[in-house]
Design a protein around this motif. Sequence first.
Motif, PDB file in Angstrom:
ATOM      1  N   SER A   1       0.544  -0.816   0.233  1.00 51.47           N
ATOM      2  CA  SER A   1      -0.243  -0.032   0.010  1.00 51.47           C
ATOM      3  C   SER A   1       1.020   0.993  -0.004  1.00 51.47           C
ATOM      4  N   PHE A   2       0.356   2.244   0.033  1.00 52.73           N
ATOM      5  CA  PHE A   2       0.756   3.185  -0.290  1.00 52.73           C
ATOM      6  C   PHE A   2       0.148   4.438   0.423  1.00 52.73           C
ATOM      7  N   VAL A   3       0.634   5.637   1.246  1.00 55.36           N
ATOM      8  CA  VAL A   3       0.120   6.717   2.284  1.00 55.36           C
ATOM      9  C   VAL A   3       1.144   7.422   1.933  1.00 55.36           C
ATOM     10  N   VAL A   4      -0.095   8.810   1.640  1.00 57.22           N
ATOM     11  CA  VAL A   4       0.632  10.007   0.865  1.00 57.22           C
ATOM     12  C   VAL A   4       0.380  11.007   2.394  1.00 57.22           C
ATOM     13  N   GLU A   5       1.860  12.065   1.835  1.00 58.31           N
ATOM     14  CA  GLU A   5       1.998  12.900   3.215  1.00 58.31           C
ATOM     15  C   GLU A   5       2.554  14.364   3.073  1.00 58.31           C
ATOM     16  N   ARG A   6       1.521  14.510   2.903  1.00 60.58           N
ATOM     17  CA  ARG A   6       2.145  16.610   3.256  1.00 60.58           C
ATOM     18  C   ARG A   6       2.195  17.143   4.405  1.00 60.58           C
ATOM     19  N   SER A   7       3.464  18.312   3.479  1.00 62.37           N
ATOM     20  CA  SER A   7       4.083  19.171   4.251  1.00 62.37           C
ATOM     21  C   SER A   7       3.966  20.670   4.442  1.00 62.37           C
ATOM     22  N   ASP A   8       4.115  21.899   5.241  1.00 60.63           N
ATOM     23  CA  ASP A   8       3.994  23.269   4.770  1.00 60.63           C
ATOM     24  C   ASP A   8       5.793  23.372   4.281  1.00 60.63           C
ATOM     25  N   GLY A   9       6.722  22.321   5.196  1.00 56.93           N
ATOM     26  CA  GLY A   9       7.662  22.900   4.328  1.00 56.93           C
ATOM     27  C   GLY A   9       8.698  23.271   6.081  1.00 56.93           C
ATOM     28  N   VAL A  10       7.749  23.668   6.621  1.00 55.24           N
ATOM     29  CA  VAL A  10       8.304  23.930   7.782  1.00 55.24           C
ATOM     30  C   VAL A  10       8.189  22.427   9.368  1.00 55.24           C
TER      31      VAL A  10
ATOM     32  N   PHE B   1       5.885  16.256   8.150  1.00 52.82           N
ATOM     33  CA  PHE B   1       4.806  15.398   7.212  1.00 52.82           C
ATOM     34  C   PHE B   1       4.009  14.911   7.639  1.00 52.82           C
ATOM     35  N   GLN B   2       2.546  15.149   7.699  1.00 54.65           N
ATOM     36  CA  GLN B   2       1.405  14.618   7.834  1.00 54.65           C
ATOM     37  C   GLN B   2       0.386  14.063   7.120  1.00 54.65           C
ATOM     38  N   ALA B   3       0.475  12.466   7.322  1.00 50.52           N
ATOM     39  CA  ALA B   3      -0.331  11.087   6.086  1.00 50.52           C
ATOM     40  C   ALA B   3      -1.757  12.169   6.080  1.00 50.52           C
ATOM     41  N   ILE B   4      -2.329  12.461   4.700  1.00 52.20           N
ATOM     42  CA  ILE B   4      -3.762  12.469   4.092  1.00 52.20           C
ATOM     43  C   ILE B   4      -4.559  11.975   3.475  1.00 52.20           C
ATOM     44  N   GLY B   5      -4.317  10.480   3.286  1.00 46.87           N
ATOM     45  CA  GLY B   5      -4.621   9.940   2.458  1.00 46.87           C
ATOM     46  C   GLY B   5      -3.317   8.634   2.078  1.00 46.87           C
ATOM     47  N   SER B   6      -4.539   7.467   1.500  1.00 43.02           N
ATOM     48  CA  SER B   6      -3.499   6.804   1.458  1.00 43.02           C
ATOM     49  C   SER B   6      -4.171   5.703  -0.145  1.00 43.02           C
ATOM     50  N   VAL B   7      -3.542   4.407  -0.555  1.00 44.73           N
ATOM     51  CA  VAL B   7      -3.533   3.828  -1.723  1.00 44.73           C
ATOM     52  C   VAL B   7      -3.359   2.273  -1.577  1.00 44.73           C
ATOM     53  N   PHE B   8      -4.291   1.413  -1.823  1.00 44.80           N
ATOM     54  CA  PHE B   8      -3.920   0.280  -1.761  1.00 44.80           C
ATOM     55  C   PHE B   8      -3.130  -0.006  -3.371  1.00 44.80           C
ATOM     56  N   ASN B   9      -2.817  -0.928  -3.508  1.00 43.73           N
ATOM     57  CA  ASN B   9      -2.039  -1.522  -4.267  1.00 43.73           C
ATOM     58  C   ASN B   9      -2.526  -3.030  -4.713  1.00 43.73           C
ATOM     59  N   PRO B  10      -3.646  -2.770  -5.677  1.00 40.15           N
ATOM     60  CA  PRO B  10      -4.596  -4.532  -6.154  1.00 40.15           C
ATOM     61  C   PRO B  10      -3.216  -5.554  -6.590  1.00 40.15           C
ATOM     62  N   HIS B  11      -2.025  -4.841  -6.951  1.00 46.21           N
ATOM     63  CA  HIS B  11      -1.579  -6.177  -7.988  1.00 46.21           C
ATOM     64  C   HIS B  11      -0.435  -6.697  -6.750  1.00 46.21           C
ATOM     65  N   ALA B  12      -0.258  -5.954  -5.005  1.00 40.17           N
ATOM     66  CA  ALA B  12       1.077  -7.306  -4.321  1.00 40.17           C
ATOM     67  C   ALA B  12       1.390  -8.465  -4.730  1.00 40.17           C
ATOM     68  N   GLY B  13       2.051  -8.779  -4.640  1.00 37.66           N
ATOM     69  CA  GLY B  13       2.772  -9.886  -4.872  1.00 37.66           C
ATOM     70  C   GLY B  13       2.230 -10.610  -6.339  1.00 37.66           C
ATOM     71  N   GLY B  14       1.882  -9.510  -6.887  1.00 40.72           N
ATOM     72  CA  GLY B  14       1.892 -10.355  -8.430  1.00 40.72           C
ATOM     73  C   GLY B  14       3.103 -10.258  -9.257  1.00 40.72           C
ATOM     74  N   THR B  15       2.644 -10.278 -10.723  1.00 42.66           N
ATOM     75  CA  THR B  15       3.925  -9.685 -11.488  1.00 42.66           C
ATOM     76  C   THR B  15       4.882  -8.654 -11.432  1.00 42.66           C
ATOM     77  N   ASP B  16       6.271  -8.783 -11.612  1.00 42.84           N
ATOM     78  CA  ASP B  16       6.904  -7.565 -11.480  1.00 42.84           C
ATOM     79  C   ASP B  16       7.079  -6.094 -11.908  1.00 42.84           C
ATOM     80  N   VAL B  17       6.213  -6.346 -12.376  1.00 44.15           N
ATOM     81  CA  VAL B  17       5.636  -5.031 -13.319  1.00 44.15           C
ATOM     82  C   VAL B  17       5.311  -3.142 -12.434  1.00 44.15           C
ATOM     83  N   ALA B  18       5.731  -2.433 -13.588  1.00 46.99           N
ATOM     84  CA  ALA B  18       5.361  -1.214 -12.858  1.00 46.99           C
ATOM     85  C   ALA B  18       4.031  -0.700 -12.975  1.00 46.99           C
ATOM     86  N   GLY B  19       3.331   0.010 -12.249  1.00 49.00           N
ATOM     87  CA  GLY B  19       1.873   0.580 -12.034  1.00 49.00           C
ATOM     88  C   GLY B  19       2.027   1.869 -11.671  1.00 49.00           C
TER      89      GLY B  19
END
Length: 749
Positions: free
Chosen positions: A597-606, A609-627
């Motif tokens: 999975s992936f966690v999207v984080e954001r900061s104001d530069g000062v 970073f804080q988490a603002i959302g996440s994305v699940f990878n449906p291809h985890a454990g599958g073929t070794d290809v980019a997504g």
Amino acid sequence: MKRVVRILLFAGLLPMASQAQLNNGGLYAGFGVDGDIRANWLKYGLVTGNVISDDWFAPSGFGNNVIDTTNWAAYKASLSAGNNTTFTERMSKLLYAKVSGKLWLDAAYGRDYCAAANLKDSTVFTMAAKNGDNPNVWTGGISSVPSKNDLVDAYAHMRRDGLSVYDSLWFFTGIAAYGNAANSYYDVELYKNTISYNSTLGIFTSAGTAWGHTEWLFDASGNVTQTGDMIIACTFLPGSPPIIDVRLWVSQSTFSTYFGGALTPKYFNFNGTYNTAAGSTYGYASVVSKAGTTAWGAGISNYSGVPANDTTTDAPWGTTNSSSGWSPYYQATQFIEVGLNLTRIGVDPALYATLNPCQSMFSDILFASRSSASFTADLKDFMAPLTFLRPPVMDFGVNPDTLRCNHTAGTITLTNNSTAGYYTWKTINGGTITGANGDSSQLNVSKAGSYIVSASPALGCPATKVDTIVVPIDTFPPVASANVGMLGSSLLQFYGGDTAKSDYSTPFGKSHGLLWNWTGPGSFTSTVQNPINDTVWGTYHLTVTEKRNGCTDTASVNVLSSMFAIMLTNGLKLEGTAIGQQIDLTFQDLDESLDQSFVVERSDGVNEFQAIGSVFNPHAGGTDVAGSFSFMDQHPLNGTNLYRVKAVTTSGATYYSPTITIGAGKSPLSAIYLATNNPENLMLFVNTATACDGVLVKYSVSGQLLEKQNVSFGEGVNTLSLPHPVKHAVEVMALLINGRVAWCQKVLY
């Protein structure tokens, strides 16, 4: 027929006779005239006992000693051992000192040689000498002299009965001879201009231009226009009151004009007694008040009805008498004391608009003895002239202050050397003058600038010295810098500076050292230059203080976890675009099969970073290809937005994408991200809404600054080549826009 008026000074406890016109002792202008030398005690006179008073010496109490006693122990040891010696002492205070509400002008004490037994006096008149002679023809030398004429101790003091030059002017004097069993006759001669004695040649040198003296002059209204020499002639008979005669040195012409005619002196009269030497047109004229009296003060001796009971203490170093040699006590009738009110006599310069009230009346004083009561009798013994009432010198020293960051209010201090001056101030480009002490010799200032001081001897006197004092200000700051590195895998190592840049030359010298004060998140504080802390992310502030002046400089460092996260070349590629009021993020997983999975984080530069959302990878454990994946930030920050994506692998490990910056609202930036992940040719993509400047910085992982480069960006798309890496090095790259972190990444080459 000449009229002769004598001034009677009664001694001891004798009742005042009808002809006596001076008080029989007493307290005048705070000084005890009592036939004794101790302060806080009146020994003889109409009032006796414990009285707060000044006197020649002060063993204890609140009164003040007029004569300096610094060397008393050495003098006592020498005199008590039988040495025939002479010495002088000055006033215990500075000239024109303000003491207990009185203005002390000057004082002097003289110890004369003794001519007793086989000892010889080195200051004896060896040829016929008389009052009224030109002193330049007198000769002196070594000889014996009768004990009644042998001077031992002599005292003189002048003060005003207040702090102003217009308060009553008093003159006090005291004389002690070697013997006390016979009649004795003394003169106290005050010279307007200098007189000195050369003991080697045995000659006197007087600066007076009127027959060796300085004459008194008057105008048609009887005002004194020039003061001159004055003599106080004293006749003392044991058991009887002393008699004094006050005389002024005038020309025969002046005396003829102002005695017995239409003109008279304004505040006194000549009584007809005038003595001059053969061939001279000058002489001494006796004076009385306008009423024909001489009620001008007091006089007394240490006379006791039972002489054996007299215990009059003398100087701390002792004295010498004809009965016992050295002694700590004066014999009965050995010491005579006089106090005269010169204002009442009419010779005070402050009485006359024609004179400067601050002028010095005299320059030297000569004590001498006569062979008889006659004013023109032969002079016998003398004491070498003592400096007395020389013009005061404003020779103050200056200690200016320096204002500093930690010393915003300072002082200017004047150190009186010979004269206790009176000071007034004004300023040029300086601050408000406040908080001066009594005589303004110390001044409080709150601003740098030029301060002008005018110095005079006393209130009411014109300034005789003007000085300009510059108060500088030292506000040269240190130079602060703050960097951070990683110590091991769990500690932050901070680096404070800059000691080298802070040690620069200033008019006040170089650096005296620095003080360090760190603050940061989690209540972090430290006072060391390079502190260590746990990995608590946030902004750390450093205040550096220069020890020399307390001035400070500050620096800050934003510590983000992304600064220490390694960017993998086969990990994530992150891009973003601002679309209206939203920011569209897209990222490509270069090793999709390993990421859960992936966690999207954001900061104001000062801030961190804080988490603002996440994305699940449906291809985890599958073929070794980019997504490819996307995420929409519907509520971006108004300004700079830093984004990164944290990937979580199927094994639970984490790693990060590079950081990109997307501008929103008023930010000059549209986007910042790596244009390529090739470590051999790293390019940073910078898209700006308006032209702006930045700073590209490269650090070692320990926080050491490796490179610093100023960069400029035009409006639109810009590419920036990152510094060529050292192979296998781990470094931290950061881009700052407007002083804020716009992009930062720890890079493994």
